[in-house]
Enzyme design. Structure first.
Site: not given
Ligand code: ADP
Ligand code: MG
Length: 144
Positions: A11, A51, A114, A117, A128
């Site tokens: 990212k 997303y 974070n 992905h 994806e």
């Molecule tokens: P992951 O990437 O671990 O699969 P999710 O699919 O739940 O997590 O979420 C997609 C992305 O959205 C996350 O990697 C993060 O960048 C963002 N995200 C998730 N939860 C939050 C939150 N509570 N606040 C802000 N951004 C979030």
């Molecule tokens: Mg996810």
């Protein structure tokens, strides 16, 4: 056993930190072979489509803004149990809760920024990967 594939994205926050190489290293150390890789700037439409599953979440708008804030590296990884393995190597979504030594613990900033992905299941991985790559973009080579 047939190798599985998953989609990984490095990212914009990780590019800003200059850690592409360190993240690719974690993949290789964990037997996740890069079989497609592209640097790109996501458009708003491309990020929203990727997303779409989160479109009703309160963080959706911010997430799209973040994901389009700079270039990303989109990759297809191949290996045994690649989907689950890359999720384990990445760590939990929130870097402050991610296990020690994981990519998100080491290179992530917060729950949004974070670092990486990873697809969450074999079926979503297929969708994806197809969202970013043609079959002809995915290469074959032997290693190890
Ligand atoms: P992951 O990437 O671990 O699969 P999710 O699919 O739940 O997590 O979420 C997609 C992305 O959205 C996350 O990697 C993060 O960048 C963002 N995200 C998730 N939860 C939050 C939150 N509570 N606040 C802000 N951004 C979030
Ligand atoms: Mg996810």
């Amino acid at each position: 056993m047939a190798a599985e594939r998953t989609l990984a994205i490095i990212k914009p926050d990780a590019l800003e930190k200059g850690v592409i190489g360190q993240i690719v290293n974690r993949m290789e150390e964990n037997d996740l072979k890069v079989v497609a890789m592209r640097m790109m700037q996501l458009s708003k439409e491309k990020a929203e489509g990727f997303y779409a599953v989160h479109k009703d979440k309160p963080f959706f708008g911010e997430l799209v803004t973040f994901m389009t804030s700079g270039p990303v590296v989109v990759m297809c990884l191949e290996g045994k149990d690649a989907v689950a393995k890359w999720r384990t190597v990445m760590g939990a979504t929130d870097p402050s809760k991610a296990a020690e030594g994981t990519v998100r613990a080491d290179f992530g900033t917060d729950i949004q920024c974070n670092a990486t992905h990873g697809s969450d299941a074999a079926e979503t991985a297929k969708q994806e990967i197809a969202y970013f790559f043609e079959n002809s973009d995915i290469v074959k080579y032997e290693w190890n």
